[in-house]
Design a protein around this motif. Structure first.
Motif, mmCIF file in Angstrom:
data_model
loop_
_atom_site.group_PDB
_atom_site.id
_atom_site.type_symbol
_atom_site.label_atom_id
_atom_site.label_comp_id
_atom_site.label_asym_id
_atom_site.label_seq_id
_atom_site.Cartn_x
_atom_site.Cartn_y
_atom_site.Cartn_z
ATOM 1 N N GLN A 93 0.775 -1.068 0.023
ATOM 2 C CA GLN A 93 -0.054 -0.183 0.094
ATOM 3 C C GLN A 93 0.949 1.280 -0.119
ATOM 4 O O GLN A 93 0.615 2.142 -0.499
ATOM 5 C CB GLN A 93 -0.989 -0.020 1.152
ATOM 6 N N GLN A 94 1.936 1.286 0.745
ATOM 7 C CA GLN A 94 2.870 2.370 0.820
ATOM 8 C C GLN A 94 3.481 2.609 -0.416
ATOM 9 O O GLN A 94 3.389 3.773 -0.977
ATOM 10 C CB GLN A 94 3.941 2.030 1.697
ATOM 11 N N VAL A 95 3.921 1.714 -1.335
ATOM 12 C CA VAL A 95 4.492 1.662 -2.418
ATOM 13 C C VAL A 95 3.405 2.097 -3.389
ATOM 14 O O VAL A 95 3.717 3.166 -4.286
ATOM 15 C CB VAL A 95 5.039 0.350 -2.912
ATOM 16 N N GLU A 96 2.336 1.574 -3.574
ATOM 17 C CA GLU A 96 1.152 2.138 -4.367
ATOM 18 C C GLU A 96 1.036 3.645 -4.137
ATOM 19 O O GLU A 96 0.957 4.489 -4.883
ATOM 20 C CB GLU A 96 -0.042 1.179 -4.074
ATOM 21 N N GLU A 97 0.746 3.904 -3.019
ATOM 22 C CA GLU A 97 0.338 5.541 -2.545
ATOM 23 C C GLU A 97 1.272 6.462 -2.987
ATOM 24 O O GLU A 97 1.267 7.383 -3.425
ATOM 25 C CB GLU A 97 -0.193 5.388 -1.091
ATOM 26 N N GLY A 98 2.646 6.127 -2.481
ATOM 27 C CA GLY A 98 3.749 6.859 -2.985
ATOM 28 C C GLY A 98 4.028 7.258 -4.587
ATOM 29 O O GLY A 98 4.237 8.258 -5.000
ATOM 30 N N MET A 99 3.858 5.921 -5.370
ATOM 31 C CA MET A 99 3.766 6.181 -6.868
ATOM 32 C C MET A 99 2.712 6.962 -7.241
ATOM 33 O O MET A 99 2.756 7.837 -8.256
ATOM 34 C CB MET A 99 3.827 4.669 -7.471
ATOM 35 N N VAL A 100 1.355 6.968 -6.759
ATOM 36 C CA VAL A 100 0.385 7.736 -7.068
ATOM 37 C C VAL A 100 0.542 9.228 -6.819
ATOM 38 O O VAL A 100 0.286 10.198 -7.765
ATOM 39 C CB VAL A 100 -0.998 7.298 -6.350
ATOM 40 N N TYR A 101 1.092 9.402 -5.480
ATOM 41 C CA TYR A 101 1.331 10.769 -5.161
ATOM 42 C C TYR A 101 2.434 11.547 -6.073
ATOM 43 O O TYR A 101 2.378 12.505 -6.591
ATOM 44 C CB TYR A 101 2.144 10.661 -3.584
ATOM 45 N N ASN A 102 3.451 10.466 -6.400
ATOM 46 C CA ASN A 102 4.594 11.314 -7.272
ATOM 47 C C ASN A 102 4.020 11.422 -8.716
ATOM 48 O O ASN A 102 4.155 12.509 -9.359
ATOM 49 C CB ASN A 102 5.735 10.161 -7.394
ATOM 50 N N PHE A 103 3.027 10.724 -9.229
ATOM 51 C CA PHE A 103 2.402 10.938 -10.403
ATOM 52 C C PHE A 103 1.690 12.218 -10.305
ATOM 53 O O PHE A 103 1.618 13.054 -11.523
ATOM 54 C CB PHE A 103 1.545 9.696 -10.747
ATOM 55 N N ILE A 104 0.772 12.463 -9.213
ATOM 56 C CA ILE A 104 0.226 13.479 -9.187
ATOM 57 C C ILE A 104 1.089 14.768 -9.059
ATOM 58 O O ILE A 104 0.776 15.966 -9.821
ATOM 59 C CB ILE A 104 -0.809 13.557 -8.121
ATOM 60 N N GLU A 105 1.959 14.703 -8.449
ATOM 61 C CA GLU A 105 2.952 15.829 -8.191
ATOM 62 C C GLU A 105 3.551 16.464 -9.554
ATOM 63 O O GLU A 105 4.086 17.343 -9.825
ATOM 64 C CB GLU A 105 4.058 15.507 -7.237
ATOM 65 N N GLU A 106 4.022 15.211 -10.166
ATOM 66 C CA GLU A 106 4.786 15.431 -11.589
ATOM 67 C C GLU A 106 3.744 15.983 -12.951
ATOM 68 O O GLU A 106 4.172 16.592 -13.616
ATOM 69 C CB GLU A 106 5.402 14.251 -12.030
ATOM 70 N N HIS A 107 2.713 15.500 -12.801
ATOM 71 C CA HIS A 107 1.628 15.721 -14.089
ATOM 72 C C HIS A 107 0.382 16.567 -13.974
ATOM 73 O O HIS A 107 0.169 17.039 -14.774
ATOM 74 C CB HIS A 107 1.486 14.140 -14.609
ATOM 75 N N ILE A 108 0.066 16.465 -12.675
ATOM 76 C CA ILE A 108 -1.072 17.386 -12.370
ATOM 77 C C ILE A 108 -0.989 18.725 -12.270
ATOM 78 O O ILE A 108 -0.049 19.172 -11.330
ATOM 79 C CB ILE A 108 -2.175 16.657 -11.393
ATOM 80 N N PRO A 109 -1.527 19.639 -12.801
ATOM 81 C CA PRO A 109 -1.519 21.249 -12.743
ATOM 82 C C PRO A 109 -1.583 21.692 -11.209
ATOM 83 O O PRO A 109 -2.592 20.905 -10.551
ATOM 84 C CB PRO A 109 -2.677 21.894 -13.445
ATOM 85 N N PRO A 110 -1.094 22.703 -10.564
ATOM 86 C CA PRO A 110 -1.125 22.955 -9.130
ATOM 87 C C PRO A 110 -2.604 23.229 -8.658
ATOM 88 O O PRO A 110 -2.862 22.694 -7.588
ATOM 89 C CB PRO A 110 -0.272 24.263 -9.218
ATOM 90 N N GLU A 111 -3.216 23.708 -9.557
ATOM 91 C CA GLU A 111 -4.553 24.078 -9.120
ATOM 92 C C GLU A 111 -5.514 22.708 -8.793
ATOM 93 O O GLU A 111 -6.604 22.924 -8.058
ATOM 94 C CB GLU A 111 -5.452 25.022 -10.054
ATOM 95 N N PHE A 112 -5.166 21.541 -9.446
ATOM 96 C CA PHE A 112 -5.998 20.297 -9.325
ATOM 97 C C PHE A 112 -5.246 19.327 -8.547
ATOM 98 O O PHE A 112 -5.972 18.222 -8.245
ATOM 99 C CB PHE A 112 -6.248 20.013 -10.619
ATOM 100 N N LYS A 113 -4.173 19.639 -7.934
ATOM 101 C CA LYS A 113 -3.223 18.779 -7.224
ATOM 102 C C LYS A 113 -4.172 18.063 -5.850
ATOM 103 O O LYS A 113 -4.168 16.930 -5.634
ATOM 104 C CB LYS A 113 -1.977 19.097 -6.637
#
Length: 222
Positions: A93-113
């Protein structure tokens, strides 16, 4: 970059097959699973509402439609492996949540993070919406395993999946669980299709209570 990357990534859920490595008469993708979980959950929530519960429908749709998004990064890990130990489950779960978190931080615009972090987080919690998600998720395991058993698939993993999912559902304290066990599951089990596996017996054993009387006994006594 941007939300386009997220939208495009959804195609990957169509290519991730559930219960990998086992013979199956019918394969199911994670995308199809997620869609079915939404359908189960909205009906279960309707049952809860009819029994006086207040449902946050926005939250319900968010967590049910996105609950397996993280499998884009780690794939579908078979339930017996995932739950082999609490420590292993937490690490996965930690690995999965960490990878989702990194994906959002890298790809999602700041106003939608903030929105994406909320929507793509683990949705199974103590809230009624989180519990409904848990039941709906296990219901799809029940239906997928049942279909394989009914077709004559003798892989032991499907019997284990069917039995364990029923036990998990039975132990959830919701009105919709009682409705499922009393009104829906009997129709499934009493289907006339012949199977090489005694589904009724497996169901009875899974639902047997501490006094030895089973839910199946209650069906047949009506």
């Amino acid at each position: 970059m941007g939300i386009h990357t997220y939208f495009r990534s959804l195609n990957e859920l169509e290519r991730i097959i559930r219960c990998p490595g086992k013979f199956k008469f019918e394969e199911h993708s994670v995308a199809a699973h997620s869609w079915k979980v939404v359908q189960y959950a909205k009906t279960l929530a309707d049952i809860e509402e009819k029994n006086g519960a207040t449902i946050n429908w926005k939250k319900l749709y968010e967590i049910t439609s996105s609950h397996d998004y993280g499998e884009i990064f780690i794939g579908d890990i078979k339930t017996p492996v995932k739950h082999a130990s609490l420590e292993l489950r937490q690490l996965i779960q930690q690995v999965e949540e960490g990878m989702v978190y990194n994906f959002i931080e890298e790809h999602i615009p700041p106003e939608f993070k903030e929105t994406f972090h909320k929507q793509l987080q683990e949705g199974k919690d103590g809230s009624i919406e989180g519990q409904i998600l848990e039941v709906a998720d296990k219901m799809d395991q029940v239906y997928e395993a049942f279909a394989e058993i009914q077709k004559g698939n003798t892989e032991k993993e499907f019997v284990t999946m069917y039995r364990n999912a029923l036990i998990k559902i039975k132990n959830m304290p919701l009105f919709c669980v009682e409705y499922f066990l009393t009104n829906i599951l009997p129709d499934m089990v009493n289907d006339e299709t012949v199977s090489r596996v005694d589904i009724k017996r497996i169901t009875e054993e899974a639902l047997a209570d501490c006094q030895g009387k089973s839910m199946f006994d209650q069906w047949t006594s009506h």
